[in-house]
Scaffold this motif. Structure first.
Motif, mmCIF file in Angstrom:
data_model
loop_
_atom_site.group_PDB
_atom_site.id
_atom_site.type_symbol
_atom_site.label_atom_id
_atom_site.label_comp_id
_atom_site.label_asym_id
_atom_site.label_seq_id
_atom_site.Cartn_x
_atom_site.Cartn_y
_atom_site.Cartn_z
ATOM 1 N N UNK A 1 0.815 -1.203 0.000
ATOM 2 C CA UNK A 1 0.000 0.000 0.000
ATOM 3 C C UNK A 1 0.844 1.246 0.000
ATOM 4 N N UNK A 2 0.162 2.345 0.230
ATOM 5 C CA UNK A 2 0.827 3.641 0.314
ATOM 6 C C UNK A 2 1.084 3.949 1.784
ATOM 7 N N UNK A 3 2.194 4.573 2.084
ATOM 8 C CA UNK A 3 2.472 4.933 3.473
ATOM 9 C C UNK A 3 1.479 5.970 3.994
ATOM 10 N N UNK A 4 1.129 5.855 5.251
ATOM 11 C CA UNK A 4 0.315 6.856 5.926
ATOM 12 C C UNK A 4 1.141 8.143 5.988
ATOM 13 N N UNK A 5 0.582 9.261 5.581
ATOM 14 C CA UNK A 5 1.370 10.504 5.594
ATOM 15 C C UNK A 5 1.868 10.884 6.984
ATOM 16 N N UNK A 6 1.117 10.549 8.015
ATOM 17 C CA UNK A 6 1.517 10.929 9.374
ATOM 18 C C UNK A 6 2.653 10.072 9.911
ATOM 19 N N UNK A 7 2.634 8.760 9.597
ATOM 20 C CA UNK A 7 3.644 7.857 10.158
ATOM 21 C C UNK A 7 4.751 7.503 9.171
ATOM 22 N N UNK A 8 4.458 7.628 7.880
ATOM 23 C CA UNK A 8 5.424 7.211 6.866
ATOM 24 C C UNK A 8 5.471 5.703 6.672
ATOM 25 N N UNK A 9 4.510 4.979 7.273
ATOM 26 C CA UNK A 9 4.507 3.510 7.203
ATOM 27 C C UNK A 9 3.247 3.005 6.500
ATOM 28 N N UNK A 10 3.414 1.935 5.729
ATOM 29 C CA UNK A 10 2.265 1.216 5.184
ATOM 30 C C UNK A 10 1.522 0.576 6.343
ATOM 31 N N UNK A 11 2.260 -0.058 7.207
ATOM 32 C CA UNK A 11 1.757 -0.650 8.443
ATOM 33 C C UNK A 11 2.944 -0.744 9.393
ATOM 34 N N UNK A 12 2.685 -0.621 10.665
ATOM 35 C CA UNK A 12 3.751 -0.757 11.649
ATOM 36 C C UNK A 12 4.178 -2.225 11.678
ATOM 37 N N UNK A 13 5.428 -2.505 11.352
ATOM 38 C CA UNK A 13 5.910 -3.887 11.325
ATOM 39 C C UNK A 13 5.878 -4.532 12.706
ATOM 40 N N UNK A 14 5.831 -3.735 13.759
ATOM 41 C CA UNK A 14 5.650 -4.282 15.103
ATOM 42 C C UNK A 14 4.301 -4.970 15.224
ATOM 43 N N UNK A 15 3.264 -4.405 14.616
ATOM 44 C CA UNK A 15 1.943 -5.032 14.593
ATOM 45 C C UNK A 15 1.991 -6.335 13.797
ATOM 46 N N UNK A 16 2.664 -6.313 12.656
ATOM 47 C CA UNK A 16 2.783 -7.522 11.831
ATOM 48 C C UNK A 16 3.478 -8.621 12.631
ATOM 49 N N UNK A 17 4.588 -8.299 13.290
ATOM 50 C CA UNK A 17 5.308 -9.304 14.087
ATOM 51 C C UNK A 17 4.450 -9.837 15.240
ATOM 52 N N UNK A 18 3.686 -8.961 15.891
ATOM 53 C CA UNK A 18 2.834 -9.402 17.003
ATOM 54 C C UNK A 18 1.751 -10.362 16.508
ATOM 55 N N UNK A 19 1.152 -10.077 15.371
ATOM 56 C CA UNK A 19 0.097 -10.943 14.831
ATOM 57 C C UNK A 19 0.678 -12.271 14.343
ATOM 58 N N UNK A 20 1.876 -12.224 13.777
ATOM 59 C CA UNK A 20 2.537 -13.472 13.369
ATOM 60 C C UNK A 20 2.844 -14.318 14.587
ATOM 61 N N UNK A 21 3.284 -13.700 15.677
ATOM 62 C CA UNK A 21 3.579 -14.461 16.897
ATOM 63 C C UNK A 21 2.321 -15.150 17.412
ATOM 64 N N UNK A 22 1.189 -14.455 17.373
ATOM 65 C CA UNK A 22 -0.092 -15.038 17.801
ATOM 66 C C UNK A 22 -0.460 -16.226 16.904
ATOM 67 N N UNK A 23 -0.305 -16.044 15.611
ATOM 68 C CA UNK A 23 -0.597 -17.100 14.637
ATOM 69 C C UNK A 23 0.354 -18.286 14.805
ATOM 70 N N UNK A 24 1.620 -17.993 14.977
ATOM 71 C CA UNK A 24 2.641 -19.038 15.084
ATOM 72 C C UNK A 24 2.359 -19.982 16.248
ATOM 73 N N UNK A 25 1.791 -19.449 17.337
ATOM 74 C CA UNK A 25 1.441 -20.285 18.487
ATOM 75 C C UNK A 25 0.431 -21.375 18.120
ATOM 76 N N UNK A 26 -0.382 -21.134 17.104
ATOM 77 C CA UNK A 26 -1.380 -22.112 16.670
ATOM 78 C C UNK A 26 -0.771 -23.218 15.810
#
Length: 139
Positions: free
Chosen positions: A58-83
């Motif tokens: 996607x396009x980066x958010x103008x306020x943060x400069x990020x498409x998505x915070x990779x910290x959120x991606x890592x946290x969701x992957x950790x939750x998924x990985x537990x399964x």
């Protein structure tokens, strides 16, 4: 000789450019598989180290400069990985037969509600060279 500066006629980034970020992870799991080819070994309980990669676009958010915070991606992957990690995949609710295709779908179903920028998932078994990628347009 110094490099030639970019021509003003070639703007960067180009129109329509989309950023793609990815995060890799792995999990070890066992399963069985009913199939016709290589059937005997597949029907027995056996395991693999699976390597997966989640892509967001996607396009980066103008306020943060990020498409998505990779910290959120890592946290969701950790939750998924537990399964998945150190589980018997035949018993994971909602997975179905433990094929690479179903693993891509399962990961997508788990992550899409919290990562609307999700654009692709790859799952592979590096030891045997098998890989599956599921792609779609980001929301």
């Amino acid at each position: 000789m110094s490099p030639t500066p970019a021509s003003p006629a070639t703007p960067f980034p180009r129109t329509g450019a989309v950023f793609e970020l990815s995060q890799r992870f792995f999990f070890d799991a066992a399963h069985t598989l009913q199939r016709q080819i290589e059937a005997e070994g597949s029907r027995r309980i056996h395991g693999h180290t699976y390597h997966a990669e989640v892509h967001v676009s996607g396009a980066p958010d103008p306020a943060t400069g990020m498409v998505v915070d990779l910290g959120l991606v890592r946290a969701e992957i950790a939750r998924l990985r537990e399964q998945l990690d150190h589980h018997f995949l035949d018993e994971v609710p909602g997975l179905g037969p433990a094929t690479l295709e179903n693993l891509c779908l399962f990961i997508g179903r788990q992550l899409a509600p919290v990562l609307p920028q999700l654009s692709a998932i790859t799952v592979e078994r590096q030891a045997v060279g098998d890989r599956c990628t599921l792609r779609w347009a980001a929301a």
